[in-house]
Every structure is written in structure tokens, then in C-alpha cells.
Design an enzyme around this catalytic site. Structure first.
Site, short mmCIF file in Angstrom:
data_model
loop_
_atom_site.label_atom_id
_atom_site.label_comp_id
_atom_site.label_asym_id
_atom_site.label_seq_id
_atom_site.Cartn_x
_atom_site.Cartn_y
_atom_site.Cartn_z
N GLY A 118 0.75 -1.41 -0.14
CA GLY A 118 -0.18 -0.08 0.25
C GLY A 118 0.77 1.34 -0.03
O GLY A 118 0.06 2.44 0.25
N GLU A 144 4.39 -6.46 1.27
CA GLU A 144 3.85 -6.63 0.23
C GLU A 144 3.84 -5.64 -0.79
O GLU A 144 2.71 -5.28 -1.27
CB GLU A 144 2.49 -7.41 0.31
CG GLU A 144 2.36 -8.65 1.05
CD GLU A 144 0.98 -9.34 1.40
OE1 GLU A 144 1.06 -10.69 1.42
OE2 GLU A 144 0.12 -8.81 1.63
N GLY A 186 3.31 -3.50 -4.09
CA GLY A 186 3.23 -3.88 -5.38
C GLY A 186 3.17 -2.55 -6.33
O GLY A 186 4.40 -2.43 -6.94
N TYR A 218 -10.99 5.31 -10.56
CA TYR A 218 -10.56 5.83 -9.31
C TYR A 218 -10.43 7.35 -9.33
O TYR A 218 -9.93 8.03 -8.43
CB TYR A 218 -9.49 5.20 -8.76
CG TYR A 218 -9.15 3.83 -8.80
CD1 TYR A 218 -10.00 2.97 -7.95
CD2 TYR A 218 -8.30 3.12 -9.36
CE1 TYR A 218 -10.09 1.43 -8.02
CE2 TYR A 218 -8.12 1.88 -9.66
CZ TYR A 218 -8.85 1.16 -9.09
OH TYR A 218 -8.53 -0.43 -8.84
N CYS A 265 -15.45 4.51 -26.58
CA CYS A 265 -16.65 5.13 -26.70
C CYS A 265 -17.28 5.16 -25.52
O CYS A 265 -18.46 4.62 -24.99
CB CYS A 265 -17.64 4.25 -27.57
SG CYS A 265 -16.97 4.17 -29.30
N1 LLP Z 1 -1.22 -7.01 -0.33
C1 LLP Z 1 -2.33 -7.19 -0.56
C2 LLP Z 1 -3.14 -8.21 0.57
C3 LLP Z 1 -3.40 -6.40 -1.37
O1 LLP Z 1 -4.71 -6.42 -1.38
C4 LLP Z 1 -2.69 -5.51 -2.08
C5 LLP Z 1 -3.51 -4.70 -2.97
C6 LLP Z 1 -1.38 -5.43 -2.05
C7 LLP Z 1 -0.59 -5.98 -1.11
C8 LLP Z 1 -0.39 -4.48 -2.64
O2 LLP Z 1 -0.86 -3.13 -2.55
P1 LLP Z 1 0.03 -1.74 -3.41
O3 LLP Z 1 1.47 -1.92 -2.63
O4 LLP Z 1 0.26 -2.13 -4.79
O5 LLP Z 1 -0.77 -0.82 -3.08
N2 LLP Z 1 -6.36 -1.40 -8.57
C9 LLP Z 1 -6.08 -0.54 -7.41
C10 LLP Z 1 -5.25 -1.32 -6.37
C11 LLP Z 1 -5.69 -2.27 -5.87
C12 LLP Z 1 -4.87 -2.80 -4.68
C13 LLP Z 1 -5.67 -4.25 -4.16
N3 LLP Z 1 -4.84 -4.82 -3.23
C14 LLP Z 1 -5.51 0.47 -8.16
O6 LLP Z 1 -5.21 0.67 -9.13
O7 LLP Z 1 -5.24 1.53 -7.39
#
Ligand code: LLP
Length: 427
Positions: free
Chosen positions: A246, A284, A286, A328, A355
Site C-alpha cells: 500500500g 507486500e 506492488g 478511481y 466510446c
Molecule cells: N497485499 C494485499 C493483500 C493487497 O490486497 C494489495 C493490493 C497489496 C498487497 C499491494 O498493494 P500496493 O502496494 O500495490 O498498493 N487496482 C487498485 C489497487 C488495488 C490494490 C489491491 N490490493 C489501483 O489501481 O489503485
């Protein structure tokens, strides 16, 4: 990514030492380009922050942000773990040669088949999310005469200040076992009673695109309190506390992300207040690993000027390759990759080709004078771009190119019209 930090040569945007305008020519547009040295450097920043603070740790790349074979191979090279959330991600990672023991399997509704696959492939740890899943997994382990490591995903009652769809840690959430109402204790008991499950620790994820360290420090504190409670009740002390992902990134000037050093330093201070052994800390990330490394190149096409009102500049992609602005209200920035040396002279809406009136990639973007054929580079599109891409209006998904040390390599082919109809059957 701050526009002023971008590199250019002869007026062309350079990505990883490669001319982006040449990439657009060579591979066509829209095109996702990843600067892999940025991916590696972010991972190393996380690692070094943990090492500086003498914490045992594991980085587990949340691969939902971008899940293709080549990125799993980069993660393998960088010696990190990954998390997957579906049979499809698991299959992709395994087919990339990623070691199964370094995979965590997440998800709030893993099917019987997905759990069976995880058990048969010996994934490192299954993240249990609900009671139905505990039952299913228990049944599978008996039937397969197998054992597995598990962690419990908890909902700790901490809400992150981010977009509603990106919050997950608050009590009213579809994810995890609620701590407040005692669901977590019940889950703990079931898992500890199951001789085929080895509980390695507890997990929580409070949301995505979070700024500030406060939420994470609160989470670390809460997880230690929960661990103490479990110790008193079950004589169980976790080997691992997983704090999820996150960590926010800077999509535009308003975003002020925390550095790995800042937040890991503060978490470490909080954790070290305990008299117990500090568990191994897993995170974690991403978005923060792949987001800033990604660029999307588009070709500028039509333009609509509404006198005395506004202008729409359309590009050859849009919500099909980046749904985030429409879903978003995510804000991005862009530059004209072939006019990096020209001053901004206009403010336009950057429109996609889909579209939908809502298919606006950027609401207000300052740009130099443009003409059809110019290459627009949208910045920071590496996370949740390709992984959320789709074929609306039957547009093929773009190709993906990795660049590093002045070299480019195609890692995902552009979809063709034949690919689009490959699953269709006649009637
Ligand atoms: N760990 C868990 C359990 C998660 O559910 C997520 C993201 C992450 C790690 C990684 O979060 P990050 O570091 O990437 O913020 N599609 C949305 C984001 C959805 C995130 C879902 N879970 C967007 O484009 O903002």
C-alpha cells in the site's frame, strides 16, 4: 515521477537509456515500457531499509500490480517473494520458473481448484481469509495427505486515508477475519487444531496508495497487541507479521510519498518496544515497485477544440489499457516524448479512443504545441495498468517492452485481431 527528473536527448524522452520515440516506431503504440533498473532499485531500497534497522524481513511483491512472466523472472533474479491472488497468477509465476516456496497465495474467495493447485504445487504459504476457506483447505490437505504453511489475514480495524475502493483494513471489509468481534480468535483456534496446517504468522493489509507513516505504525502496534493476545490465549507467538502493501507513489506534484527508510525506520522503532522476540516482518509492495518504472506511449491523433471552452486531444489508447482515471479518478502526468525541448503552450484534456465520455486519461495537461503523430508518454503507469487492461470495444491490448542499460526487449506481444477472436465459436 517528477517531470523535471525525466531524461531527454535531442528533445526525445529517454527511458532506461533508450530513446522512447524509437521504441514507439519499433513496436508501435500504445506501448507499455518498463525501466527495469527502477524496479530493481526500489526493491533494493526496501531491502536496505530493513537491513539498516536490523529486522528480519521478507519483501513479497504483490504481483496483481503487474503479473507477466518476465516480471516474475525479474523478481526471481532479485531474490524476493511474490504474492498471487488467483490460479492464473500462480500459473503465470510457475510457468516463468518462479520458485513455488517463495509464493504466498492470497484472495477472499479462493476456489477448491485454486487451493488444490496451491497444495499440489507446494506454494510457500496460503493466506487464509475466511472460515469457508479453512474448511476447504482442511479437506484438501486430508485428501491429499499433505501439509502446508498458512497465515491468517486479519482485519485489524484500521482505516487508511485513500480512495474508498483502495481501503481494506477497516472492520467493514470483505477481506480477512475481523479482530474486534472475535472471528480472528475462532480462526486461530481452528488452524492451530488442524494438524496439517502450520501457522507461520498473521497478516493485515490496510489499503493502497497510502501516504504518511502513521497508518503503518498504528498497524505494527496493533499487530503486536494481537500477537500478545494470541500468546496469552493460545500460547502462540507468530514467526512472521505481514504488514501488507500500500505504499503510495507520486503520480503528480500533489502526491508526497514516504520513503522506504522513513516508514521502515518508524515501524522498527514501534516493534522494538516489545519484550518478546520481534517476529520476521514481511511487506507486500506492488505499486511502489512497478508503478514509477512504467510509461505508456501513445500516438496523438484527432483533436477537438471547442471555441472559448476547452480542447480534447485524443490518443490511440485509453481506458482499455489504463482504467484507473475512469475508475478511481486517478491523476497522471504526461509529456510529448518527441518534444521534450519545447515549452508548454496549451492545456488540454487527454482523451482516450474508447466510446465512453468518461474515457479521459488526464483532465488537464499542459503540453507543447502538438500535431497528429506526436508521441505522448504517460508517466507512472506501471502498476495496475496492464494488469487491469481489457478489450472493451475489441481493442487489442498493447505490447510490453522492458528496457535496461540501453537495451530493449519485447516481453509481451501486442494482441492481434486474431487473438481477439481466438476464443469465439461460430453459432
Ligand atoms: N497485499 C494485499 C493483500 C493487497 O490486497 C494489495 C493490493 C497489496 C498487497 C499491494 O498493494 P500496493 O502496494 O500495490 O498498493 N487496482 C487498485 C489497487 C488495488 C490494490 C489491491 N490490493 C489501483 O489501481 O489503485
Amino acid at each position: 515521477m517528477i517531470i523535471d527528473d525525466l531524461k531527454s536527448e535531442n528533445g526525445h524522452l529517454m527511458i532506461g537509456g533508450v530513446d522512447s520515440v524509437e521504441l514507439a516506431k519499433k513496436y508501435g503504440t500504445p506501448l507499455y515500457v518498463f525501466d527495469i533498473s527502477q524496479v530493481r532499485s526500489q526493491i533494493r531500497k526496501f531491502k536496505s531499509a530493513f537491513e539498516k534497522n536490523n529486522l528480519k524481513y521478507q519483501i513479497s511483491y504483490a504481483s496483481k500490480a503487474f503479473a507477466v512472466k518476465a516480471i516474475y523472472q525479474v523478481m526471481k533474479q532479485e531474490d524476493v517473494h511474490i504474492d498471487v491472488v488467483s490460479g492464473g497468477e500462480l500459473y503465470t509465476a510457475l510457468s516463468a520458473g518462479f520458485p513455488s516456496e517463495k509464493i504466498s497465495f492470497h484472495g477472499n474467495n479462493k476456489s477448491y481448484d485454486e487451493l488444490l493447485m496451491a497444495v499440489k504445487e507446494h506454494v510457500g504459504v496460503i493466506m487464509l481469509d475466511n472460515f469457508h476457506e479453512i474448511d476447504l483447505l482442511s479437506q484438501i490437505l486430508k485428501q491429499e495427505k499433505a501439509t502446508t504453511k498458512v497465515m491468517l489475514r486479519l482485519t485489524p480495524g484500521i482505516s487508511a486515508h485513500t480512495h474508498k475502493y483502495d481501503q481494506t483494513g477497516q472492520t467493514d471489509s470483505k477481506f480477512g477475519f475481523d479482530v474486534e468481534s472475535g472471528q480472528a480468535d475462532k480462526a486461530m483456534k481452528s488452524v492451530l487444531d488442524d494438524e496439517n496446517m502450520e501457522l507461520t504468522g498473521i497478516h493485515a493489509h490496510i489499503g493502497s496508495q497510502i501516504f504518511g507513516t502513521q497508518g503503518f505504525v498504528m498497524l505494527a502496534k496493533k499487530m503486536m497487541e494481537i500477537a500478545k493476545k494470541f500468546q496469552a490465549e493460545f500460547n502462540y507467538w507468530p514467526k512472521v507479521i505481514n504488514l501488507g502493501g500500500g505504499f503510495g507513489i507520486s503520480y503528480n506534484e500533489d502526491d508526497d510519498p514516504i520513503t522506504a527508510d522513513e516508514f521502515i525506520g518508524q515501524i522498527a522503532d514501534e516493534l522494538k518496544k516489545t519484550n518478546n522476540e520481534v517476529p520476521e516482518i514481511w511487506i507486500e509492495p506492488g505499486r511502489s515497485i512497478v508503478g514509477p518504472a512504467g510509461y505508456t506511449l501513445y500516438t496523438v491523433g484527432s483533436r477537438k477544440d471547442i471555441p472559448n471552452l476547452t480542447s480534447y486531444l485524443s490518443v490511440d489508447g485509453g481506458m482499455g489499457d489504463n482504467i484507473r482515471p475512469a475508475l478511481y479518478q486517478a491523476k497522471y502526468e504526461a509529456v510529448i516524448a518527441n518534444k521534450m525541448d519545447q515549452p508548454n503552450e496549451q492545456t488540454v484534456h487527454i482523451a482516450g479512443k474508447y466510446c465512453e465520455s468518461g474515457d479521459i486519461l488526464i483532465d488537464q495537461q499542459q503540453l507543447p504545441k502538438t500535431k497528429p503523430g506526436d508521441i505522448l508518454a504517460m508517466l507512472d503507469t506501471g502498476a495496475y495498468g496492464y494488469s487491469m487492461a481489457m478489450n472493451y470495444n475489441r481493442n487489442p491490448r498493447p505490447a510490453v517492452v522492458f528496457v535496461e542499460d540501453g537495451q530493449d526487449k519485447l516481453v509481451v506481444k501486442r494482441e492481434t485481431y486474431q487473438d481477439l477472436t481466438s476464443l469465439d465459436l461460430d453459432y
